[in-house]
Scaffold this active site. Structure first.
Site, PDB file in Angstrom:
ATOM      1  CB  VAL A   1       6.626  -3.672  -6.748  1.00 56.40           C
ATOM      2  CG1 VAL A   1       5.975  -3.333  -5.701  1.00 56.40           C
ATOM      3  CG2 VAL A   1       7.102  -2.352  -7.737  1.00 56.40           C
ATOM      4  CE  LYS A   2       9.571 -11.446  -3.062  1.00 59.11           C
ATOM      5  NZ  LYS A   2      10.731 -12.090  -2.149  1.00 59.11           N
ATOM      6  CG  LEU A   3       2.836  -5.263  -3.807  1.00 55.30           C
ATOM      7  CD1 LEU A   3       1.358  -4.803  -4.504  1.00 55.30           C
ATOM      8  CD2 LEU A   3       3.330  -4.063  -3.017  1.00 55.30           C
TER       9      LEU A   3
ATOM     10  CB  THR B   1      15.563  -8.901  -2.598  1.00 51.69           C
ATOM     11  OG1 THR B   1      14.814  -8.080  -2.826  1.00 51.69           O
ATOM     12  CG2 THR B   1      16.867  -8.858  -3.723  1.00 51.69           C
TER      13      THR B   1
END
Ligand code: E4P
Length: 217
Positions: free
Chosen positions: A83-85, A27
């Site tokens: 976790v998207k960074l 997402t």
């Protein structure tokens, strides 16, 4: 090769899951905003549908400390949430900390093999090179993808390459040719990938011939 769907829409996720080919979901804030709901609620709903398959949820903080705190919070929603960074110096620092705690990081907004290499060195579980957005500015996204996969493979990183920003089925073909571990694909493109006019033609012909001797189906 794994197929993720790039969406925050629950109906689309459920439908593609019913096909038996879904390995995960990515997402981003724009995709969640389209659904008119907040990120933690939607991420929890997606994580539940997926069971133990991964879901990427994006951090909005821009400093390492904030990213670490936000990343821990997102991962606390469910164990399959990673976790998207966004790729930058601060996210490299945060990746080192989060990955040492067993929280997978998906380094996003990757536009060059060197960015991917740095993210892999910091311990990212996934890197997401954006193919379509490079094509948009007249640079071949598929070349960047192939170079990225080649470099990470040469050095034996465990980091998985997610081909992202997929705009048409040929991008998925490019990702497969390049040896990407994963492609994260929008719903409409997954649908396009299934069909072929020669398949439809073949089905119609077999049906017609069957009915000639067996009667109508
Ligand atoms: C990746 O995880 C992103 O959500 C996505 O692939 C971005 O695609 P876009 O360039 O079509 O917005």
């Amino acid at each position: 090769m794994k197929f993720f769907i790039d969406t925050a829409n629950l109906d689309m996720i459920k439908e593609i899951d019913s096909w038996g080919i879904l390995d995960g979901v990515t997402t981003n804030p724009s995709l969640v905003a389209k659904e008119g709901t907040d990120t933690p609620t939607r991420v929890a709903e997606i994580a539940k549908i997926l069971g133990d398959r991964p879901v990427s949820a994006e951090c909005m903080s821009m400093d390492a400390e904030g990213m670490i705190a936000e990343g821990r919070k997102l991962h606390a929603i469910a164990p399959n949430v990673n976790v998207k960074l966004p790729m930058c110096v601060e996210s490299l620092k945060a990746t080192r900390v989060l990955s040492s705690e067993g929280i997978d990081v998906n380094m996003t907004l990757i536009f060059s093999p060197l960015q991917a290499l740095m993210a892999a060195k910091a311990g990212a579980a996934y890197v997401s090179p954006f193919v379509g957005r490079l094509d948009d500015i007249g640079t071949r996204g598929s070349d960047m993808l192939a170079e990225t996969v080649g470099i990470l493979y040469t050095y034996g990183f465990d980091t998985e390459v997610i081909a992202a920003s997929i705009r048409h089925p040929t991008h998925v073909l490019d990702a497969a040719d390049a040896g990407c571990d994963i492609a994260t694909i929008p719903y409409n493109i997954l649908k396009m990938m299934v069909s072929h006019p020669k398949t439809d033609e073949g089905i119609a012909k077999f049906k017609a011939d069957y009915e000639k001797v067996n009667g109508p189906q």
